[in-house]
Design a protein around this motif. Structure first.
Motif, PDB file in Angstrom:
ATOM      1  N   SER A   8       0.575  -0.975   0.201  1.00 49.54           N
ATOM      2  CA  SER A   8       0.113  -0.139  -0.573  1.00 49.54           C
ATOM      3  C   SER A   8       1.305   1.721   0.005  1.00 49.54           C
ATOM      4  O   SER A   8       0.405   2.418   0.072  1.00 49.54           O
ATOM      5  CB  SER A   8      -1.042  -0.343   1.465  1.00 49.54           C
ATOM      6  N   VAL A   9       2.475   0.976  -0.551  1.00 49.53           N
ATOM      7  CA  VAL A   9       3.412   2.572   0.188  1.00 49.53           C
ATOM      8  C   VAL A   9       2.731   2.862  -1.566  1.00 49.53           C
ATOM      9  O   VAL A   9       2.194   2.544  -2.583  1.00 49.53           O
ATOM     10  CB  VAL A   9       4.170   1.872  -0.698  1.00 49.53           C
ATOM     11  N   PRO A  10       1.646   4.226  -1.223  1.00 50.65           N
ATOM     12  CA  PRO A  10       2.095   5.602  -2.414  1.00 50.65           C
ATOM     13  C   PRO A  10       2.440   6.060  -3.442  1.00 50.65           C
ATOM     14  O   PRO A  10       4.043   5.864  -2.834  1.00 50.65           O
ATOM     15  CB  PRO A  10       1.114   6.900  -1.957  1.00 50.65           C
ATOM     16  N   ALA A  11       2.573   5.173  -4.563  1.00 46.99           N
ATOM     17  CA  ALA A  11       3.416   5.402  -5.469  1.00 46.99           C
ATOM     18  C   ALA A  11       3.319   6.934  -5.500  1.00 46.99           C
ATOM     19  O   ALA A  11       2.801   8.213  -5.478  1.00 46.99           O
ATOM     20  CB  ALA A  11       2.600   5.494  -7.383  1.00 46.99           C
ATOM     21  N   GLU A  12       4.915   7.474  -6.230  1.00 50.96           N
ATOM     22  CA  GLU A  12       5.280   8.674  -6.426  1.00 50.96           C
ATOM     23  C   GLU A  12       5.257   9.229  -7.837  1.00 50.96           C
ATOM     24  O   GLU A  12       5.751   8.699  -8.410  1.00 50.96           O
ATOM     25  CB  GLU A  12       6.998   9.274  -5.931  1.00 50.96           C
ATOM     26  N   SER A  13       5.011  11.137  -7.484  1.00 46.88           N
ATOM     27  CA  SER A  13       4.823  11.098  -8.883  1.00 46.88           C
ATOM     28  C   SER A  13       6.128  11.836  -9.615  1.00 46.88           C
ATOM     29  O   SER A  13       6.295  11.820 -11.306  1.00 46.88           O
ATOM     30  CB  SER A  13       3.213  12.650  -9.031  1.00 46.88           C
ATOM     31  N   THR A  14       7.051  11.488  -8.812  1.00 44.25           N
ATOM     32  CA  THR A  14       8.518  12.236  -9.312  1.00 44.25           C
ATOM     33  C   THR A  14       9.438  11.026  -9.336  1.00 44.25           C
ATOM     34  O   THR A  14       9.034  10.340  -8.477  1.00 44.25           O
ATOM     35  CB  THR A  14       9.466  13.378  -8.870  1.00 44.25           C
ATOM     36  N   SER A  15      10.992  10.891  -9.979  1.00 41.80           N
ATOM     37  CA  SER A  15      11.779   9.934  -9.982  1.00 41.80           C
ATOM     38  C   SER A  15      12.060   9.940  -8.343  1.00 41.80           C
ATOM     39  O   SER A  15      12.626  11.420  -8.261  1.00 41.80           O
ATOM     40  CB  SER A  15      12.369   9.834 -10.856  1.00 41.80           C
ATOM     41  N   PHE A  16      12.361   8.657  -8.167  1.00 45.14           N
ATOM     42  CA  PHE A  16      13.673   9.097  -6.907  1.00 45.14           C
ATOM     43  C   PHE A  16      15.196   8.905  -6.866  1.00 45.14           C
ATOM     44  O   PHE A  16      15.701   8.899  -8.154  1.00 45.14           O
ATOM     45  CB  PHE A  16      13.382   7.679  -6.165  1.00 45.14           C
ATOM     46  N   VAL A  17      15.867  10.050  -7.108  1.00 45.74           N
ATOM     47  CA  VAL A  17      17.323  10.497  -7.355  1.00 45.74           C
ATOM     48  C   VAL A  17      18.601  10.149  -6.474  1.00 45.74           C
ATOM     49  O   VAL A  17      18.097  10.697  -5.164  1.00 45.74           O
ATOM     50  CB  VAL A  17      17.087  11.888  -7.393  1.00 45.74           C
ATOM     51  N   GLY A  18      18.951   9.645  -6.436  1.00 41.88           N
ATOM     52  CA  GLY A  18      20.654   9.667  -5.466  1.00 41.88           C
ATOM     53  C   GLY A  18      20.048   8.449  -4.457  1.00 41.88           C
ATOM     54  O   GLY A  18      18.895   7.333  -4.871  1.00 41.88           O
ATOM     55  N   ARG A  19      20.477   9.008  -3.283  1.00 43.85           N
ATOM     56  CA  ARG A  19      20.626   8.720  -2.644  1.00 43.85           C
ATOM     57  C   ARG A  19      21.170   6.440  -2.194  1.00 43.85           C
ATOM     58  O   ARG A  19      19.896   5.545  -1.482  1.00 43.85           O
ATOM     59  CB  ARG A  19      18.701   8.634  -2.313  1.00 43.85           C
ATOM     60  N   ARG A  20      21.851   6.304  -3.501  1.00 45.03           N
ATOM     61  CA  ARG A  20      22.392   5.016  -3.423  1.00 45.03           C
ATOM     62  C   ARG A  20      23.338   4.619  -1.515  1.00 45.03           C
ATOM     63  O   ARG A  20      22.308   3.587  -1.012  1.00 45.03           O
ATOM     64  CB  ARG A  20      23.615   5.015  -3.970  1.00 45.03           C
ATOM     65  N   LEU A  21      23.667   5.372  -0.856  1.00 45.72           N
ATOM     66  CA  LEU A  21      24.256   5.195   0.278  1.00 45.72           C
ATOM     67  C   LEU A  21      23.407   4.524   1.483  1.00 45.72           C
ATOM     68  O   LEU A  21      23.871   3.961   1.996  1.00 45.72           O
ATOM     69  CB  LEU A  21      25.392   6.147   0.200  1.00 45.72           C
ATOM     70  N   GLU A  22      22.494   6.192   1.776  1.00 49.42           N
ATOM     71  CA  GLU A  22      21.924   5.337   1.630  1.00 49.42           C
ATOM     72  C   GLU A  22      20.051   4.597   2.146  1.00 49.42           C
ATOM     73  O   GLU A  22      19.909   3.553   2.891  1.00 49.42           O
ATOM     74  CB  GLU A  22      20.384   7.003   2.370  1.00 49.42           C
ATOM     75  N   LEU A  23      20.573   4.182   0.856  1.00 45.26           N
ATOM     76  CA  LEU A  23      19.200   3.234   0.725  1.00 45.26           C
ATOM     77  C   LEU A  23      20.213   2.123   1.066  1.00 45.26           C
ATOM     78  O   LEU A  23      19.436   1.108   1.836  1.00 45.26           O
ATOM     79  CB  LEU A  23      19.400   2.922  -0.478  1.00 45.26           C
ATOM     80  N   HIS A  24      21.522   1.798   0.830  1.00 41.55           N
ATOM     81  CA  HIS A  24      22.379   0.845   1.180  1.00 41.55           C
ATOM     82  C   HIS A  24      22.279   0.400   3.306  1.00 41.55           C
ATOM     83  O   HIS A  24      22.102  -0.649   4.006  1.00 41.55           O
ATOM     84  CB  HIS A  24      23.289   0.616   0.611  1.00 41.55           C
ATOM     85  N   LYS A  25      22.221   1.731   3.735  1.00 44.11           N
ATOM     86  CA  LYS A  25      22.370   1.437   5.010  1.00 44.11           C
ATOM     87  C   LYS A  25      20.951   0.866   5.097  1.00 44.11           C
ATOM     88  O   LYS A  25      21.132   0.082   6.382  1.00 44.11           O
ATOM     89  CB  LYS A  25      22.793   3.693   5.211  1.00 44.11           C
ATOM     90  N   VAL A  26      20.103   1.625   4.828  1.00 46.27           N
ATOM     91  CA  VAL A  26      18.661   1.415   5.505  1.00 46.27           C
ATOM     92  C   VAL A  26      18.340  -0.135   4.982  1.00 46.27           C
ATOM     93  O   VAL A  26      18.088  -0.595   6.299  1.00 46.27           O
ATOM     94  CB  VAL A  26      17.494   2.222   5.023  1.00 46.27           C
ATOM     95  N   LYS A  27      18.869  -0.701   3.787  1.00 50.15           N
ATOM     96  CA  LYS A  27      18.564  -2.381   3.804  1.00 50.15           C
ATOM     97  C   LYS A  27      19.365  -3.096   4.630  1.00 50.15           C
ATOM     98  O   LYS A  27      18.843  -4.216   5.135  1.00 50.15           O
ATOM     99  CB  LYS A  27      18.374  -2.850   2.715  1.00 50.15           C
ATOM    100  N   GLN A  28      20.848  -2.483   5.402  1.00 48.47           N
ATOM    101  CA  GLN A  28      21.799  -2.549   5.719  1.00 48.47           C
ATOM    102  C   GLN A  28      20.873  -3.403   7.287  1.00 48.47           C
ATOM    103  O   GLN A  28      21.775  -3.987   7.824  1.00 48.47           O
ATOM    104  CB  GLN A  28      23.213  -2.278   5.548  1.00 48.47           C
ATOM    105  N   LEU A  29      20.868  -1.893   7.616  1.00 50.16           N
ATOM    106  CA  LEU A  29      20.243  -2.300   9.202  1.00 50.16           C
ATOM    107  C   LEU A  29      18.914  -3.223   9.347  1.00 50.16           C
ATOM    108  O   LEU A  29      18.918  -3.616  10.695  1.00 50.16           O
ATOM    109  CB  LEU A  29      19.874  -0.672   9.967  1.00 50.16           C
ATOM    110  N   LEU A  30      17.792  -3.175   8.332  1.00 51.13           N
ATOM    111  CA  LEU A  30      16.763  -3.708   8.030  1.00 51.13           C
ATOM    112  C   LEU A  30      17.419  -4.832   8.327  1.00 51.13           C
ATOM    113  O   LEU A  30      16.300  -6.444   8.902  1.00 51.13           O
ATOM    114  CB  LEU A  30      16.227  -3.482   7.106  1.00 51.13           C
ATOM    115  N   SER A  31      17.915  -5.804   7.591  1.00 51.36           N
ATOM    116  CA  SER A  31      19.003  -7.110   7.959  1.00 51.36           C
ATOM    117  C   SER A  31      19.553  -7.668   9.512  1.00 51.36           C
ATOM    118  O   SER A  31      19.747  -8.591   9.625  1.00 51.36           O
ATOM    119  CB  SER A  31      20.351  -6.824   7.054  1.00 51.36           C
ATOM    120  N   LYS A  32      19.028  -6.358  10.513  1.00 50.47           N
ATOM    121  CA  LYS A  32      19.922  -7.115  11.681  1.00 50.47           C
ATOM    122  C   LYS A  32      19.271  -6.196  12.440  1.00 50.47           C
ATOM    123  O   LYS A  32      19.245  -7.072  13.368  1.00 50.47           O
ATOM    124  CB  LYS A  32      21.513  -6.125  11.718  1.00 50.47           C
ATOM    125  N   TYR A  33      18.553  -5.038  11.976  1.00 52.21           N
ATOM    126  CA  TYR A  33      17.390  -4.986  13.192  1.00 52.21           C
ATOM    127  C   TYR A  33      15.798  -4.968  12.826  1.00 52.21           C
ATOM    128  O   TYR A  33      15.201  -4.988  11.632  1.00 52.21           O
ATOM    129  CB  TYR A  33      17.326  -4.245  14.062  1.00 52.21           C
TER     130      TYR A  33
END
Length: 795
Positions: free
Chosen positions: A32-57
């Motif tokens: 149910s995550v709402p779709a965005e009207s604009t593209s997602f730009v950058g944040r590669r490191l931050e996305l990796h960090k979030v996934k890394q943290l979710l893999s531990k917690y």
């Protein structure tokens, strides 16, 4: 279960040909995550960090100030990991302010009424372990207590993971909290190509959004500096950048930058239709301000007078008017950190706090509205003036070094205080006193020309012939001599001596002797310089001006060591320096070693010079006396050049440029330039520059180790340790194959893995290293290959 465990547990859906089907897998996922009207730009490191943290917690709380992009990052992260879950549920909590509202939002999002559960928490806890759910709780700051209790209560169900966003810390018992940083900014003062600049997240976001409203916009050599300045002044805040980009339909980038002082009126987006509300940076920050307590709002406003980072001691000195306020300051600061208003950073002197410039501007607006700006700026001026006055003119010892280091950190506050006193208050006396007290700071901060400008401006505005004017003239002479403005120094000397004669002030007369000695040395008149400096030393000694004595002796020692034809001897200088030392003579004996090392170098006794200088830096490094460590690095760079160890020389001179002032006395500057030129001729300009830059990256401990060992045990920076996160052995193999020009398919063949697995390794390398392309991986491997230790065949 964590994301990693769920991904490992989830069975692959096989298509008819036996291959796993991405479409079949996605068909089983509801989101149910709402779709965005604009593209997602950058944040590669931050996305990796979030996934890394979710893999531990199982629960992750994303915090940060308004507009930093928490919501967008959480949505994108949820989309990225959704294949690990049977259901992804987005819960919008923005605007909810009560427990009932929180419960209602959960109920609507989860749709659990038919289950018979009495609450969302009960429904979640009762879910069968065979199903997995990812909850995205967006905008928890207004109901942070309810969110914290909910997250802790569902922690018992191992199939539920949570990403929450909040401007304030939730204080959950389990899980982890991570502060989302602003988008990456262009390096200040660094020359960058258009290609490299376009890969920087903040620049990429602004360009993307600007093109959506003005398709003809392009990043060019002409507007690159303005785009970089815009991103920096808006702190890399995605919301601010998007609002600025929306103005591109009517303004150029240069016009936007020119109007950023009025950013809260500028950064407003009027609704284009009835369903889209008005979006204003001011309104977003006003909501954050409203959620703070009275004390927190007061400190937010008061701390806006700081131009840079600040410590708790600084807050107590400037922002607190009573003892009660000072006692409560630590609690208020903690509250502002929890509210994502204050950020913090570790400095050598301890923990420092900072306000993003946009939050500082908002606080300043509130301070002005309260009518408290002038009184707070006066307190700020008094604070920085006290710090400058209490810092010895020629720093020595741990306390002197600590204060000098603090002045370096507070340079932006120095400039703000000088501007306020001279141009807003139109009171030149405090400005002249402050600029004069910073005499050695201007040198150590590599701001000699800037300091001379402030002293000159204050002298021109100051209309009294008194001791303060005489001190200001003396400092102007000192800085002019260091800046090789000898004619100007001579002219100022005439005025200073005339005023000293009228005032009959012994200290001013001593300053005149010292300043003239320094000026004569800058002219190359060593004998006259030595006589004047010796006279200044005796005058200072009679006045018990200890710090000035040290400086006069040290400069005299340089003059005597530099010119072996002088009749004077170093013995008396060394004896006096050692006699002034404290703490088991560490200070005086250390400076004596340096002077002896310099004298040996001048007399071409290179081995003795190296031995003395290494002994000096070894003795002085534990005391953190930055000035003498810098002098040792500089001279050991000369020693290395004389020994034809030119790669070592380039690195040491690079390290010296980092830890000390860039202005040398003119006589020494000539020798510095000669050794730099020798290294460049032998190594080639490009290699010499690369090694010099490598030296600037060393910590002080690493630089000292390099100076002492000559590189035999110097720390190596290999390509598997240079980045934010170390690569695995397999990822390093993949990176090397990329550098060799292999495609993903070729990498898969070489390593006997699937093409899809190879693609995954490439994406992890990009994320861990913060790269945007394969070419950057290849360049990185190529640049760092020469740093790898040689591999020897052991078979």
């Amino acid at each position: 279960m964590t994301v990693m465990e769920l991904e490992q547990r989830r069975p692959e859906v096989q298509s008819q040909d036996g291959e796993s089907s991405y479409a079949d897998t996605m068909a089983r996922i509801t989101s149910s995550v709402p779709a965005e009207s604009t593209s997602f730009v950058g944040r590669r490191l931050e996305l990796h960090k979030v996934k890394q943290l979710l893999s531990k917690y199982r629960s992750l709380v994303l915090t940060g100030p308004a507009g930093v992009g928490k919501t967008r990052l959480a949505k994108q992260a949820a989309t990225t990991v959704e294949r690990a879950f049977d259901r992804v549920v987005y819960v919008a909590l923005e605007g909810e302010t009560s427990e009932a509202g929180f419960a209602r939002a959960l109920q609507l999002a989860l749709d659990f009424e038919s289950s018979g559960a009495r609450s969302a928490a009960e429904w979640i806890v009762g879910m069968p372990p065979t199903e997995s759910v990812l909850l995205v709780l967006d905008g928890c700051e207004r109901v942070w207590q309810e969110c914290a209790e909910f997250i802790d209560s569902v922690d018992a169900n191992s199939s539920v993971s949570i990403i929450a966003t909040s401007r304030r810390r939730l204080g959950t018992v389990g899980g982890v909290t991570w502060a989302v940083p602003p988008m990456a900014l262009p390096s200040e003062g660094a020359a960058q190509s258009l290609t490299d600049a376009a890969r920087i997240d903040s620049v990429a976001l602004f360009v993307s959004r600007a093109q959506s409203v003005y398709p003809a916009f392009e990043l060019t050599d002409r507007n690159l500096a303005s785009v970089s300045e815009l991103c920096a002044r808006l702190d890399g805040l995605p919301l601010a950048l998007e609002l600025a980009a929306a103005r591109m339909r009517a303004l150029s980038v240069e016009q936007l930058v020119a109007r950023l002082d009025n950013r809260f009126r500028l950064l407003t987006l009027e609704p284009g239709n009835r369903r889209r509300p008005k979006l204003s940076l001011w309104d977003v920050l006003a909501e954050s301000f409203a959620t703070c307590s009275d004390d927190e709002r007061g400190m937010w406003s008061a701390s806006s007078v700081f131009a840079g980072s600040f410590s708790l001691d600084d807050i107590e000195a400037v922002c607190c008017a009573t003892d009660d306020e000072r006692i409560a300051a630590a609690d208020v600061v903690t509250g502002l950190i929890d509210q994502s208003v204050f950020g913090y950073v570790e400095q050598s002197g301890g923990l420092e706090y900072r306000l993003l410039d946009t939050l500082r501007k908002y606080g300043a607006e509130q301070l002005e509205a309260d009518g408290a700006t002038r009184s707070m700026r006066l307190r700020h001026l008094a604070w920085i003036s006290d710090l400058a006055r209490d810092t010895e003119p020629f720093w020595t010892g741990p306390e002197g070094v600590r204060r000098s280091d603090k002045l370096l950190l507070r340079h932006s506050d120095i400039l703000a205080a000088l501007h306020f006193s001279l141009y807003e208050q139109r009171d030149p006396a405090p400005a002249l006193r402050l600029a004069a007290d910073l005499r050695v700071h201007w040198m150590s901060a590599n701001r000699v020309e800037e300091g001379l400008g402030w002293v000159t401006a204050a002298l021109e505005a100051y209309d009294r012939d008194d001791e303060l004017r005489a001190v200001g003239l003396s400092v102007a002479i000192y800085l002019s001599a260091l800046d090789s403005q000898i004619e100007r120094a001579d002219q100022l000397l005439v005025s200073c001596r005339e005023l000293a004669a009228r005032l009959q002030q012994p200290l001013i007369s001593a300053h005149c002797a010292f300043d003239e000695g320094l000026t004569r040395w800058a002219k190359g008149e060593a004998e006259a310089a030595a006589a004047l400096l010796e006279d200044a030393y005796h005058r200072y000694r009679a006045l018990a001006a200890t710090s000035n004595q040290r400086e006069a002796l040290f400069i005299l020692g340089m003059v005597l060591a530099n010119d072996g034809d002088l009749a004077g001897s170093l013995d008396e200088v060394e004896s006096n320096l050692a006699g002034m030392a404290d703490e088991a003579h560490w200070w005086g004996s250390g400076y004596v070693l340096w002077i002896r090392g310099y004298a040996a170098l001048k007399h071409k006794d290179i081995e003795r010079a190296q031995k003395l200088l290494r002994q000096c830096i070894t003795q002085m490094q534990p005391h953190n006396d930055r000035s003498i460590i810098w002098w040792c690095l500089e001279l050991l760079g000369w020693v290395a050049a004389e020994q034809s160890s030119l790669q070592l020389a380039a690195q040491l001179l690079g390290a010296a440029s980092t830890f000390g002032p860039h202005h040398l006395p003119p006589v020494l500057q000539e020798q510095h330039d000669r050794h730099v030129a020798a290294a460049r001729r032998a190594l080639g300009g490009a290699k010499a520059d690369r090694l010099h830059y490598k030296g600037t990256l060393l910590t002080m401990q690493q630089a000292v180790e390099l100076a002492i060992t000559g590189g035999d045990r110097a720390p190596r920076r290999t390509h598997d340790t240079l980045g934010e996160e170390k690569l695995s052995e397999r990822e390093l193999e993949v990176a090397k194959l990329i550098a060799q020009g292999h495609s993903n398919k070729a990498i898969a063949t070489a390593l006997v893995i699937s093409t899809r697995t190879a693609e995954g390794h490439v994406q992890k390398i990009l994320a861990k290293r913060g790269f945007a392309s394969r070419s950057q991986i290849a360049a990185w491997i190529g640049e760092s290959a020469h740093d790898e230790p040689e591999q020897h065949d052991t078979h």
